[in-house]
Write a protein that holds these residues in place. Structure first.
Motif, PDB file in Angstrom:
ATOM      1  N   THR A  50       0.825  -1.278  -0.024  1.00  0.00           N
ATOM      2  CA  THR A  50      -0.116   0.377  -0.735  1.00  0.00           C
ATOM      3  C   THR A  50       0.922   0.991  -0.057  1.00  0.00           C
ATOM      4  OG1 THR A  50      -0.295   0.016   2.671  1.00  0.00           O
ATOM      5  CG2 THR A  50      -2.132  -1.072   1.128  1.00  0.00           C
ATOM      6  N   LEU A  52       0.882   5.473  -0.207  1.00  0.00           N
ATOM      7  CA  LEU A  52       0.328   6.924   0.195  1.00  0.00           C
ATOM      8  C   LEU A  52       1.476   8.220  -0.477  1.00  0.00           C
ATOM      9  CD1 LEU A  52      -2.451   8.576   1.042  1.00  0.00           C
ATOM     10  CD2 LEU A  52      -0.911   9.042   3.274  1.00  0.00           C
ATOM     11  N   GLN A  82      -2.780   4.852  -3.471  1.00  0.00           N
ATOM     12  CA  GLN A  82      -3.965   6.003  -2.707  1.00  0.00           C
ATOM     13  C   GLN A  82      -3.323   7.337  -3.422  1.00  0.00           C
ATOM     14  OE1 GLN A  82      -5.426   6.091   0.960  1.00  0.00           O
ATOM     15  NE2 GLN A  82      -6.774   7.479   1.077  1.00  0.00           N
ATOM     16  N   ASP A  94      -5.208   7.745   9.553  1.00  0.00           N
ATOM     17  CA  ASP A  94      -4.487   5.669   9.380  1.00  0.00           C
ATOM     18  C   ASP A  94      -3.754   5.505  10.853  1.00  0.00           C
ATOM     19  OD1 ASP A  94      -6.353   6.395   7.208  1.00  0.00           O
ATOM     20  OD2 ASP A  94      -4.591   5.759   5.780  1.00  0.00           O
ATOM     21  N   PRO A 101      -0.573   3.202   5.752  1.00  0.00           N
ATOM     22  CA  PRO A 101       0.274   2.144   4.239  1.00  0.00           C
ATOM     23  C   PRO A 101       1.810   2.018   4.874  1.00  0.00           C
ATOM     24  CG  PRO A 101       0.276   5.221   4.476  1.00  0.00           C
ATOM     25  CD  PRO A 101      -0.478   4.332   5.718  1.00  0.00           C
TER      26      PRO A 101
END
Length: 436
Positions: A50, A52, A82, A94, A101
């Motif tokens: 992931t 970001l 993202q 988050d 992430p």
């Protein structure tokens, strides 16, 4: 239109049936393949990372095509990307929820330093090319490296339309209405004003004063810092023509240069980072640039540049995430991103050959970013603790409308500077020249 059914089908019908059957089968195979890919990822047989970052729109497309897609093909690791223009807020939420992430790209080393002190970031020692980036880009914290630049920009520059002579530029710089100014940027509005003040301080007072300020050692109410604010105020007309101030406050920074396209021109100069050259008005005006020191009153510093960057950091040290980190730091990935002219790499190994084609403005900016004879100082507000950074940006908006509030604004920033528990970086310039 379909033919009416009247008796036996013509001879061509079986061919049509076979064609339709093949098409249906092919479509099913495509759907089956897609399902298998999704299933493999769901079962964990293809690792996922992931990521970001703040790139959306064209920048996101360039990033995917030039950097992420080749990585996925080469390493068979899926990147769940993202993009958000409010990435600081997204990351904060988050982290608080316990779902950060794996990898993040932020513009602020000050913000990253705070996360590192909280134990959220993983050390990058051993994952980066040796001597791959300069000291102002990978500032150590507690003896370890926690971030590196994927994309860099130069900030101590002023843009002007091609054909605008030196005398015209000098005269325009004295007229507040000739500056293209836009302070809007959503949740981070005000940062264009911080860039002005930081650069003025650097050019008037030098890298040493600049670095002491970024360390939290030089007070906001000092003569040097206060002088940078008032110089900016005079240049852009703080508290002056209401229509001019209103335009600056309401205009998003990406649209600040739109008056260039009017007849007659609504503005001539823009103090903005190298990335703004990709905006349509500057493309149409064939934008050129010069060092801001030539137009800042009282500038005395020689060959000192404010710089900024999009910095990569690691929050989960999984094998797949570390593979992505190594790739993003590699010469291939850095060169691919820079080749799109969306930004610059400051990795010496990633530079194109001297014979490579490209716009003159892009080549000369890249050379300045890599010039080891120059002084490069990272964006001051980005390097400050987030609470101070945010208050600084908000204060520039207040000052532009009400310059008589400056004393109270600087006093408040000094109170924030002295707050307990803040993480201040000790170095943001790659070198401090000895007094001349």
């Amino acid at each position: 239109m379909s033919a009416p059914h009247s008796g036996p089908a013509p001879a061509a019908a079986p061919r049509r049936i076979r064609t339709r059957t093949v098409t249906v089968v092919a479509s099913c195979l495509i759907l089956l393949a897609a399902a298998l890919v999704a299933g493999v990822r769901a079962l964990g047989q293809e690792p996922t990372v992931t990521l970001l970052a703040n790139w959306t729109g064209t920048d996101e497309r360039n990033f995917r095509e030039t950097v992420l897609d080749p990585f996925e093909r080469a390493h068979h690791i899926h990147v769940d990307y993202q993009g958000s223009s409010a990435e600081s807020q997204v990351l904060g939420a988050d982290v608080e929820a316990g779902t950060p992430p794996d990898v993040v790209v932020l513009t602020g080393p000050g913000e990253l330093a705070s996360y590192a002190r909280q134990g959220q970031l993983k050390q990058l020692d051993g994952l980066l090319p040796r001597d791959g980036f300069g000291a102002s880009w990978t500032t150590p914290l507690d003896g370890h490296v926690y971030w590196f630049p994927l994309k860099a920009d130069l900030k101590s520059i002023v843009w002007y339309p091609a054909g605008t002579g030196e005398r015209q530029r000098t005269e325009a710089a004295r007229e507040p209405g000739q500056w293209c100014v836009g302070m809007g940027s959503g949740a981070t509005s005000g940062w264009p004003g911080t860039d002005w003040i930081e650069d003025i301080l650097l050019q008037r007072s030098g890298p040493d004063a600049y670095q002491r300020w970024v360390r939290g050692e030089l007070p906001w109410q000092s003569q040097e810092v206060k002088g940078a604010w008032t110089t900016w105020g005079r240049m852009v007309g703080a508290g002056g023509d209401p229509e001019l101030v209103r335009r600056a406050l309401k205009t998003p920074y990406q649209q600040a240069s739109e008056p260039l396209t009017r007849t007659p021109r609504g503005c001539t100069l823009e103090h903005q980072a190298s990335f703004i050259r990709n905006e349509d008005p500057w493309k149409r005006a064939d934008g050129r640039y010069e060092p801001s020191a030539r137009l800042i009153p009282g500038a005395r510093t020689v060959d000192a540049w404010e710089v900024s960057g999009d910095l990569v950091a690691l929050l989960h040290d999984t094998s797949a995430a570390k593979t992505l980190i190594g790739y993003l730091a590699s010469a291939d990935a850095q060169r691919a991103w820079s080749a799109r002219e969306s930004g610059f790499s400051v990795s010496p190994e990633a530079q194109p050959s001297p014979s490579a084609r490209g716009a003159d403005w892009h080549r000369t900016l890249a050379a300045t970013l890599l010039d080891d004879r120059a002084v490069h100082c990272f964006d001051a507000s980005d390097a400050m603790p987030p609470s101070v950074r945010d208050a600084f940006a908000e204060a520039t908006i207040e000052y532009l409308a009400h310059p008589d509030h400056l004393g109270a604004l600087l006093k408040n920033l000094d109170s924030l500077r002295l707050a307990h528990g803040l993480t201040w970086l000790q170095s943001v310039c790659d070198r401090i020249p000895a007094p001349g």
